[in-house]
Enzyme design. Structure first.
Site: not given
Ligand code: DSN
Length: 417
Positions: A53, A55, A200, A227, A230, A236
């Site tokens: 933990y 925080e 974004d 994110t 990707k 993730r």
């Molecule tokens: N789920 C993602 C995508 O496939 O673009 C975005 O959140």
């Protein structure tokens, strides 16, 4: 005392993972937001940092025992700042949705206006779609792409909307758009109306870190979210980068504003991912992602498919598949049966419904990680074409799947023998 392994303790649960690994190994992954992480990222994600933990932030925590969590979080912050040329980084967001929500709360008051991209034109659910809670808290207005100009963003319309609605924040970013964004134009319009700029870049974060696409922070954007799983090929999770003047507000909005304990095993894996992204090999990988997308797109076009926006400048290809006589759902199912995974997707102003839209969306980050190049892109386009033309013939689809499994033998998934 010896602790049994997952396989020894729960063979049936372990068996499900084995099946998923076989699925990943024997199929072609074309979902543009997916990737195969390295063995190092898998190890970090499955590490003992999951027990902790933490925080708070480094040297300001609410629990003891933080010598090593502080070390990994500080290093992850520094690496993230370096690869994205950012003044500030918050590496704790649990996911992409959480990172965007925290950013809105950091920069805005309830009721403030955000100008973002329409979902069917390539925007994202978290950019204020009416089904989300955020749409009830903030006032989202939406710009669209120009269908008469290769589906590019209509900056005249965007500027008119900005002048009319006076947004407090202009949000540039997408999850289904294959063109480069003109960060300079976004910034100019935002400056004209006094709006904060947020990008974004979840889909293209890796391509920015890999130095093959422009970085909005270099054009003066205030905040950039991405994110990490990707094109960046990490665990993730989410990452918020910003100018120093927003650092305090963003950190407070993430914790304690929105989240509790950060997932320190994910922070550890983010550190590994950022270290990997900070290498010449990652830049070579990113270049190949773009090359592969162009070749796949052109081969599909030559086979009679219609890429939206006139083509691709990133890792992603959108196709209106109704022009080939199938719905998005039918195409997704046929390709799945043939061993190729992609997703059905809305196209701009789609007359069809989200669960059976007109489009399909595909991309090249995952297949490029496996080492596939130009020759394989052409083969994949032909596999896709065969599957779509034979979409009702399960025997033909199964034959394609066997051929794909054969091809995949030469392109191992990291960590799967
Ligand atoms: N789920 C993602 C995508 O496939 O673009 C975005 O959140």
């Amino acid at each position: 005392m010896k602790h049994p392994s997952l396989e020894q303790n729960f063979p049936e649960i372990y068996g499900i993972l084995q099946k998923e690994m076989t699925r990943q190994k024997n199929g072609i992954e074309l979902i543009p937001s997916e990737n195969y992480t390295s063995q190092a990222v898998i190890e970090a994600t499955g590490s003992h940092f999951t027990n902790k933990y933490s925080e708070g932030y480094p040297h300001k925590r609410y629990y003891g025992g933080q010598q090593f969590t502080d070390m990994i979080e500080e290093q992850a912050i520094e690496k993230a700042k370096k690869i994205f040329n950012a003044e500030h980084a918050n590496v704790q967001p649990l996911s992409g949705a959480v990172m965007n929500i925290a950013t809105y709360f950091a920069l805005l008051e309830p009721g403030d206006t955000i100008l973002g991209m329409d979902l069917s034109h390539g925007g994202h659910l978290t950019h204020g779609h009416p089904v989300t809670h955020m749409s009830k808290i903030f006032n989202f207005v939406r710009y669209k792409t120009d269908l008469s100009n290769d589906g590019k963003i209509d900056f005249d319309n965007l500027r008119e909307m900005a002048l009319k609605h006076k947004p407090k924040l202009i949000l540039a970013g997408f999850s289904a758009y294959s063109r480069n964004l003109d960060w300079k134009k976004f910034k100019e319009i935002a400056d004209e109306v006094g709006a904060i700029t947020m990008a974004d870049v979840s889909h293209i974060g890796g391509l920015i870190a890999g130095k093959v696409l422009d970085n909005p922070l270099d054009f003066g954007f205030d905040v950039m979210t991405t994110t990490t799983h990707k094109s960046l090929r990490g665990p993730r999770g989410g990452l918020i980068l910003s100018k120093q003047k927003y650092a305090k507000a963003i950190d407070k909005a993430v914790f304690p504003g929105l989240q509790g304990g950060p997932l320190m095993h994910a922070v550890y894996a983010k550190l590994v991912c950022f270290a990997e992204a900070d290498t010449p090999e990652f830049q070579t990988y990113s270049q190949q992602v773009l090359k592969n997308a162009k070749i796949l797109c052109e081969e599909l076009r030559s086979l009679g498919y219609t890429p939206l926006s006139g083509g691709t400048e990133n890792h992603l290809i959108m196709i209106d598949i109704t022009k080939n006589g199938l719905t998005g759902h039918e195409a997704e199912t046929a390709l799945d049966n043939a061993g190729m995974t992609l997703n059905k997707n809305m196209i701009p102003d789609d007359p069809r419904k989200p669960l059976d839209p007109s489009g399909i969306r595909l991309g090249t980050p995952a297949i490029t990680t496996r080492g596939m190049k130009e020759i394989e892109m052409k083969k994949i386009a032909h596999f896709m074409d065969r599957a779509i033309r034979n979409h009702k013939d399960l025997k033909a689809l199964s034959q394609i799947h066997s051929e794909i499994t054969e091809m995949c033998i030469d392109f191992p998934v990291p960590g799967i023998e």
